[in-house]
Design a protein around this motif. Structure first.
Motif, short mmCIF file in Angstrom:
data_model
loop_
_atom_site.label_atom_id
_atom_site.label_comp_id
_atom_site.label_asym_id
_atom_site.label_seq_id
_atom_site.Cartn_x
_atom_site.Cartn_y
_atom_site.Cartn_z
N UNK A 35 0.81 -1.24 0.00
CA UNK A 35 0.00 0.00 0.00
C UNK A 35 0.83 1.27 0.00
N UNK A 36 1.95 1.28 0.75
CA UNK A 36 2.75 2.51 0.82
C UNK A 36 3.49 2.76 -0.49
N UNK A 37 4.08 1.71 -1.06
CA UNK A 37 4.77 1.88 -2.33
C UNK A 37 3.79 2.27 -3.43
N UNK A 38 2.58 1.72 -3.39
CA UNK A 38 1.56 2.13 -4.36
C UNK A 38 1.31 3.63 -4.27
N UNK A 39 1.22 4.13 -3.04
CA UNK A 39 0.99 5.57 -2.84
C UNK A 39 2.15 6.40 -3.35
N UNK A 40 3.39 5.92 -3.10
CA UNK A 40 4.58 6.64 -3.57
C UNK A 40 4.62 6.71 -5.09
N UNK A 41 4.34 5.59 -5.73
CA UNK A 41 4.36 5.54 -7.20
C UNK A 41 3.29 6.44 -7.80
N UNK A 42 2.12 6.47 -7.15
CA UNK A 42 1.05 7.37 -7.62
C UNK A 42 1.43 8.83 -7.42
N UNK A 52 -0.09 0.48 -11.15
CA UNK A 52 0.64 0.73 -9.91
C UNK A 52 0.64 -0.47 -8.97
N UNK A 53 -0.51 -1.08 -8.76
CA UNK A 53 -0.61 -2.15 -7.76
C UNK A 53 0.24 -3.36 -8.15
N UNK A 54 0.18 -3.77 -9.41
CA UNK A 54 0.93 -4.96 -9.80
C UNK A 54 2.45 -4.69 -9.72
N UNK A 55 2.88 -3.47 -10.03
CA UNK A 55 4.30 -3.12 -9.91
C UNK A 55 4.70 -3.09 -8.43
N UNK A 56 3.84 -2.56 -7.58
CA UNK A 56 4.13 -2.53 -6.14
C UNK A 56 4.23 -3.94 -5.58
N UNK A 201 10.29 -14.54 -10.05
CA UNK A 201 10.55 -15.12 -11.37
C UNK A 201 9.31 -15.00 -12.25
N UNK A 202 8.15 -15.31 -11.65
CA UNK A 202 6.90 -15.22 -12.40
C UNK A 202 6.57 -13.79 -12.81
N UNK A 203 6.73 -12.84 -11.87
CA UNK A 203 6.41 -11.45 -12.15
C UNK A 203 7.38 -10.84 -13.16
N UNK A 212 10.37 -2.18 -19.84
CA UNK A 212 11.72 -2.47 -20.33
C UNK A 212 12.77 -2.12 -19.27
N UNK A 213 13.92 -2.76 -19.38
CA UNK A 213 15.03 -2.52 -18.47
C UNK A 213 15.54 -1.08 -18.60
N UNK A 214 15.46 -0.52 -19.80
CA UNK A 214 15.91 0.86 -20.02
C UNK A 214 15.12 1.87 -19.18
N UNK A 215 13.89 1.52 -18.83
CA UNK A 215 13.05 2.40 -18.02
C UNK A 215 13.15 2.09 -16.52
N UNK A 216 14.06 1.18 -16.18
CA UNK A 216 14.27 0.86 -14.78
C UNK A 216 13.47 -0.32 -14.27
N UNK A 217 12.93 -1.12 -15.17
CA UNK A 217 12.10 -2.26 -14.78
C UNK A 217 12.74 -3.59 -15.17
N UNK A 218 12.60 -4.58 -14.29
CA UNK A 218 12.88 -5.97 -14.62
C UNK A 218 11.53 -6.66 -14.59
N UNK A 219 10.87 -6.77 -15.75
CA UNK A 219 9.48 -7.23 -15.76
C UNK A 219 8.62 -6.21 -15.04
N UNK A 220 7.84 -6.68 -14.04
CA UNK A 220 7.01 -5.77 -13.25
C UNK A 220 7.77 -5.17 -12.06
N UNK A 221 9.01 -5.56 -11.84
CA UNK A 221 9.79 -5.08 -10.69
C UNK A 221 10.44 -3.74 -11.03
N UNK A 222 10.17 -2.71 -10.21
CA UNK A 222 10.76 -1.39 -10.43
C UNK A 222 12.05 -1.29 -9.64
#
Length: 270
Positions: A35-42, A52-56, A201-203, A212-222
């Motif tokens: 919940x807190x990371x979701x709020x930060x990302x928003x 937002x939620x799935x990335x959090x 691994x799944x996410x 994309x990795x260029x945008x700072x993501x490994x899949x859904x992981x920020x």
């Protein structure tokens, strides 16, 4: 750059509290992170609101890999990891987490949010109720290893689905079968590593087509958020584990249940 720096600072502050709670309660920290990371990302408008939620959740699971490792090492040193049960529990949570991670992109965001809130609210009520009962409650026999693996497959899947390390579901399950609260927390810390690994691994796999990795993501992981959380949670988790070793069990249960209720409400409101 300023927004990125602020994100890392916010996440580092979040990680310091999450690490302590992970060590104290064996929860991995996802109940607080999501919940807190979701709020930060928003707030920082890092990505569209519907993502937002799935990335959090994915970032939470990745951070739990580190936090739970630190916590589990501390609990092992205190003799609070029941290694006779842990391999069977780990097998179950690994299967559940892997399945759940690959299904992540198929689940509507509102369904994930609802599952999170309902699950942790029910667990909180059960945990708070059990903390007020006397120690003379009914002893329940631990199920056989096959049944235990089946039950923990379900808990692992649910934990990965809502981005938590497993303690919120696993600790009540193990204490229901009369395992000592502190050993249940130690076991949950160890299993949090497995849930986080296979869930991540799944996410990561299911999110590669979205980010994309260029945008700072490994899949859904920020990755910037992951860095901020882990740089502090690794060091505060052993402090929480040390507190678990000295605090009375009823107090731990009350802390556990209040935290669950607060985070469930936060997720619904956000």
């Amino acid at each position: 750059m300023n927004d990125l720096l602020m994100l890392i600072i916010y996440c580092a502050l979040l990680g310091s509290g999450v690490g302590f709670l992970a060590g104290l309660l064996g929860i991995g920290g996802g109940l607080v992170i999501v919940p807190i990371l979701s709020s930060i990302l928003l707030y920082l408008a890092v990505l569209p609101a519907e993502q937002v939620v799935i990335v959090a959740i994915a970032t939470s699971l990745a951070s739990i890999l580190f936090t739970s490792t630190s916590s589990a090492i501390a609990h092992h040193k205190n003799g609070n990891v029941p290694w006779d049960l842990a391999p069977w529990v780990m097998t179950g949570v690994a299967l559940g987490a892997l399945i759940s991670g690959f299904m992540a992109s198929l689940l509507p965001e509102n369904i994930v949010r609802l599952v999170f809130a309902v699950s942790v609210t029910l667990i909180a009520i059960k945990m708070f109720y059990s903390s007020t009962k006397s120690d003379s409650s009914v002893e329940r026999k631990m199920p056989n290893k096959g049944a235990l693996t089946f039950f923990t497959t379900i808990t692992g899947g649910l934990s990965a689905m809502i981005g938590i390390g497993g303690g919120a579901v696993l600790v009540p399950l193990l204490t229901f079968f009369s395992l000592d609260m502190k050993k249940a927390i130690g076991c949950a810390s160890a299993c949090g590593i497995v849930i986080a690994l296979f869930g991540s691994i799944g996410y990561i796999s299911s999110g590669m087509s979205h980010f994309s990795l260029e945008d700072g993501f490994a899949g859904f992981v920020y990755l910037p958020a992951l860095l901020g959380i882990v740089c502090t949670s690794w060091f505060t988790a052993p402090l929480g584990a040390k507190a678990t070793h000295s605090l009375p069990v009823p107090l731990i249960k009350k802390i556990f249940s209040v935290l669950l209720l607060v985070t469930a409400i936060s997720m619904v409101v956000s």
